[in-house]
Design an enzyme around this catalytic site. Structure first.
Site, PDB file in Angstrom:
ATOM      1  N   TYR A 163      -8.302 -10.949   2.955  1.00  0.00           N
ATOM      2  CA  TYR A 163      -9.827 -10.379   3.347  1.00  0.00           C
ATOM      3  C   TYR A 163     -10.778  -9.709   2.214  1.00  0.00           C
ATOM      4  O   TYR A 163     -11.891  -9.570   2.317  1.00  0.00           O
ATOM      5  CB  TYR A 163      -9.474  -9.011   4.265  1.00  0.00           C
ATOM      6  CG  TYR A 163      -8.694  -8.002   3.756  1.00  0.00           C
ATOM      7  CD1 TYR A 163      -9.242  -6.964   2.744  1.00  0.00           C
ATOM      8  CD2 TYR A 163      -7.442  -7.777   4.063  1.00  0.00           C
ATOM      9  CE1 TYR A 163      -8.602  -5.852   2.134  1.00  0.00           C
ATOM     10  CE2 TYR A 163      -6.746  -6.788   3.331  1.00  0.00           C
ATOM     11  CZ  TYR A 163      -7.237  -5.820   2.401  1.00  0.00           C
ATOM     12  OH  TYR A 163      -6.448  -4.872   1.961  1.00  0.00           O
ATOM     13  N   GLU A 164     -10.259  -9.590   0.916  1.00  0.00           N
ATOM     14  CA  GLU A 164     -10.919  -9.374  -0.071  1.00  0.00           C
ATOM     15  C   GLU A 164     -11.884 -10.511  -0.514  1.00  0.00           C
ATOM     16  O   GLU A 164     -12.798 -10.305  -1.500  1.00  0.00           O
ATOM     17  CB  GLU A 164     -10.119  -8.817  -1.210  1.00  0.00           C
ATOM     18  CG  GLU A 164      -9.349  -7.511  -0.994  1.00  0.00           C
ATOM     19  CD  GLU A 164      -8.545  -7.298  -2.077  1.00  0.00           C
ATOM     20  OE1 GLU A 164      -9.043  -6.742  -3.134  1.00  0.00           O
ATOM     21  OE2 GLU A 164      -7.148  -7.638  -2.166  1.00  0.00           O
ATOM     22  N   ASN A 167       1.527   2.877  11.491  1.00  0.00           N
ATOM     23  CA  ASN A 167       0.965   3.466  12.438  1.00  0.00           C
ATOM     24  C   ASN A 167       1.323   2.519  13.712  1.00  0.00           C
ATOM     25  O   ASN A 167       1.812   1.667  13.341  1.00  0.00           O
ATOM     26  CB  ASN A 167      -0.621   3.150  12.163  1.00  0.00           C
ATOM     27  CG  ASN A 167      -1.063   1.999  11.876  1.00  0.00           C
ATOM     28  OD1 ASN A 167      -0.673   1.523  10.612  1.00  0.00           O
ATOM     29  ND2 ASN A 167      -1.314   0.985  12.750  1.00  0.00           N
ATOM     30  N   HIS A 216      -5.610  -9.738  -1.437  1.00  0.00           N
ATOM     31  CA  HIS A 216      -5.401  -9.818  -0.005  1.00  0.00           C
ATOM     32  C   HIS A 216      -6.648 -10.816   0.210  1.00  0.00           C
ATOM     33  O   HIS A 216      -7.713 -11.105  -0.318  1.00  0.00           O
ATOM     34  CB  HIS A 216      -5.874  -8.857   0.880  1.00  0.00           C
ATOM     35  CG  HIS A 216      -4.725  -7.560   0.651  1.00  0.00           C
ATOM     36  ND1 HIS A 216      -4.923  -6.810  -0.278  1.00  0.00           N
ATOM     37  CD2 HIS A 216      -3.728  -7.414   1.438  1.00  0.00           C
ATOM     38  CE1 HIS A 216      -3.861  -5.926  -0.330  1.00  0.00           C
ATOM     39  NE2 HIS A 216      -2.955  -6.270   0.929  1.00  0.00           N
ATOM     40  N   HIS A 232      -7.343   3.578   7.280  1.00  0.00           N
ATOM     41  CA  HIS A 232      -6.454   3.092   5.948  1.00  0.00           C
ATOM     42  C   HIS A 232      -6.005   4.506   5.325  1.00  0.00           C
ATOM     43  O   HIS A 232      -4.745   4.344   4.747  1.00  0.00           O
ATOM     44  CB  HIS A 232      -7.620   2.548   4.987  1.00  0.00           C
ATOM     45  CG  HIS A 232      -6.701   1.787   3.799  1.00  0.00           C
ATOM     46  ND1 HIS A 232      -5.696   1.114   3.986  1.00  0.00           N
ATOM     47  CD2 HIS A 232      -6.852   2.258   2.461  1.00  0.00           C
ATOM     48  CE1 HIS A 232      -5.045   0.677   2.744  1.00  0.00           C
ATOM     49  NE2 HIS A 232      -5.924   1.487   2.006  1.00  0.00           N
ATOM     50  N   ALA A 287       3.211  -2.463   4.189  1.00  0.00           N
ATOM     51  CA  ALA A 287       2.796  -1.441   5.338  1.00  0.00           C
ATOM     52  C   ALA A 287       2.402  -2.168   6.590  1.00  0.00           C
ATOM     53  O   ALA A 287       1.545  -3.224   6.307  1.00  0.00           O
ATOM     54  CB  ALA A 287       1.693  -0.558   4.897  1.00  0.00           C
ATOM     55  N   MET A 327      -1.620  -7.518   7.173  1.00  0.00           N
ATOM     56  CA  MET A 327      -2.715  -8.354   6.644  1.00  0.00           C
ATOM     57  C   MET A 327      -2.284  -8.775   5.165  1.00  0.00           C
ATOM     58  O   MET A 327      -3.297  -9.304   4.520  1.00  0.00           O
ATOM     59  CB  MET A 327      -4.052  -7.656   6.472  1.00  0.00           C
ATOM     60  CG  MET A 327      -4.631  -6.854   7.508  1.00  0.00           C
ATOM     61  SD  MET A 327      -5.872  -5.684   7.055  1.00  0.00           S
ATOM     62  CE  MET A 327      -6.058  -4.855   8.492  1.00  0.00           C
ATOM     63  N   SER A 328      -0.975  -9.187   5.068  1.00  0.00           N
ATOM     64  CA  SER A 328      -0.527  -9.536   3.837  1.00  0.00           C
ATOM     65  C   SER A 328       0.638 -10.600   3.914  1.00  0.00           C
ATOM     66  O   SER A 328       1.149 -10.735   5.028  1.00  0.00           O
ATOM     67  CB  SER A 328      -0.327  -8.333   2.782  1.00  0.00           C
ATOM     68  OG  SER A 328       0.852  -7.679   3.282  1.00  0.00           O
ATOM     69  N   SER A 376       0.889  -1.193  -0.031  1.00  0.00           N
ATOM     70  CA  SER A 376       0.064  -0.052  -0.136  1.00  0.00           C
ATOM     71  C   SER A 376       0.801   1.234  -0.033  1.00  0.00           C
ATOM     72  O   SER A 376       1.709   1.417   0.797  1.00  0.00           O
ATOM     73  CB  SER A 376      -0.863   0.178   1.463  1.00  0.00           C
ATOM     74  OG  SER A 376      -1.480  -1.181   1.502  1.00  0.00           O
ATOM     75  N   HIS A 399      -4.119   0.484  -4.167  1.00  0.00           N
ATOM     76  CA  HIS A 399      -3.060  -0.204  -4.764  1.00  0.00           C
ATOM     77  C   HIS A 399      -3.411  -0.220  -6.090  1.00  0.00           C
ATOM     78  O   HIS A 399      -4.499  -0.356  -6.652  1.00  0.00           O
ATOM     79  CB  HIS A 399      -3.707  -1.757  -4.426  1.00  0.00           C
ATOM     80  CG  HIS A 399      -3.039  -2.376  -3.172  1.00  0.00           C
ATOM     81  ND1 HIS A 399      -2.159  -3.252  -3.009  1.00  0.00           N
ATOM     82  CD2 HIS A 399      -3.406  -2.028  -1.790  1.00  0.00           C
ATOM     83  CE1 HIS A 399      -1.869  -3.525  -1.617  1.00  0.00           C
ATOM     84  NE2 HIS A 399      -2.606  -2.519  -0.931  1.00  0.00           N
TER      85      HIS A 399
HETATM   86  N1  HPA Z   1      -2.939  -3.644  11.419  1.00  0.00           N
HETATM   87  C1  HPA Z   1      -3.132  -4.435  10.372  1.00  0.00           C
HETATM   88  N2  HPA Z   1      -2.630  -4.134   9.060  1.00  0.00           N
HETATM   89  C2  HPA Z   1      -1.831  -3.024   9.058  1.00  0.00           C
HETATM   90  C3  HPA Z   1      -1.615  -2.108  10.062  1.00  0.00           C
HETATM   91  C4  HPA Z   1      -2.442  -2.376  11.399  1.00  0.00           C
HETATM   92  O1  HPA Z   1      -2.224  -1.591  12.373  1.00  0.00           O
HETATM   93  N3  HPA Z   1      -1.264  -0.873   9.568  1.00  0.00           N
HETATM   94  C5  HPA Z   1      -0.786  -1.018   8.260  1.00  0.00           C
HETATM   95  N4  HPA Z   1      -1.618  -2.405   8.159  1.00  0.00           N
END
Ligand code: HPA
Length: 278
Positions: A86-87, A236, A84, A248, A114, A212-213, A31, A62
């Protein structure tokens, strides 16, 4: 209906017709990290949608294409965007691209992503060399019949994150004045961000970063014998570590800020890769 291996072969055959020379490395951009593709010499973009059977992402932030070209004088393929779990994509779809690279015998696989920082020593914007992972996805991309031509039934993941590539990445970081931290990445499925309790759990389990990847693709890349070097950028503090809620957009904005040094690092690493060390 074509079988999964036939789909992988069809995608690979299609790509080879257009790109006769095998890339030295496949680089996956997470991302907000798309700008590496703009640094390639002789770029040749191919939208995912044109490649037979290639899954196309719906995630915001993306792009959705491969760009073939040269980076630091080496032939590479840069994958902008990934699909992903989750998609709603299956594990096989999530790892389709890694299968294609593996079937092409691309020696090096360099995923970036990320992440949220779990370790208290991590700050937003930090670049982290992933040296291990924890799979909390509740599944594994290798579940199902094993295809011996691709790899063993029970692949080893002890050195999944290649120790020699880690040294090269650290060298490249030093040479480019980039502070490179190290950490263990835990994958949750998402798409909801984690709860503060889940992050406290993950910290106790030994995770430094959350995302998540990446984990499914790395498992498949190792199954196929590619050498992996994964780099993460902390977007973050993980859930519950500040009073803030997570968005996001915040992830994308932070990646935009950190992308320049991550991309310099990837370029520095690529410069150190040699065909004969693969
Ligand atoms: N959690 C999960 N996936 C992420 C995060 C997070 O805090 N930051 C960027 N991708």
């Amino acid at each position: 209906m074509e079988s999964y291996p036939e789909k992988v072969e069809a995608a690979l055959a299609w790509l080879k017709e257009r790109v006769p020379d095998r890339p030295l490395a496949a680089i996956v951009l997470g991302s907000g990290l798309g700008s590496l593709a703009e640094r390639l010499e002789d770029p040749m973009p191919i939208p995912f949608g044109e490649i037979p059977h290639w899954p196309v992402s719906t995630a915001p932030g993306h792009a959705a294409r491969l760009v073939f070209g040269r980076l630091a004088g080496r032939r590479v393929v840069v994958q902008q965007g990934r699909v992903h779990y989750y998609e709603g994509f299956s594990m096989r779809e999530v790892t389709f691209s890694a299968r294609v690279y593996g079937a092409w015998k691309i020696p090096y696989y360099i995923p970036t992503n990320a992440s949220g920082g779990i370790h208290h020593g991590l700050r937003t914007g930090d670049i982290v060399l992933v040296h291990d992972h924890i799979n909390l996805l509740g599944t594994n991309p290798l579940i199902g019949p094993n295809r011996e031509e691709w790899g063993p039934r029970f692949p080893d993941l002890v050195s999944a994150y290649d120790p020699e590539l880690q040294l090269l990445a650290e060298e490249a970081a030093r040479e480019n004045g980039i502070l490179l931290k190290r950490g263990t990445y835990v994958a949750f499925t998402g798409p909801s961000f984690e709860t503060p309790a889940e992050i406290r759990m993950a910290r106790i389990l030994g995770a430094d970063l959350v995302g998540m990847s990446t984990v499914p693709e790395v498992i498949v890349a190792r199954h196929m014998g590619m050498r992996v070097c994964a780099l993460s950028c902390v977007a973050n503090p993980a859930a519950g570590m500040t009073g803030q809620s997570l968005t996001h957009q915040e992830v994308l904005d932070e990646m935009e800020k950190s992308s320049a040094s991550l991309l310099r690092l990837v370029e520095g690493l690529i410069r150190k890769l040699e065909e004969d060390r693969a």
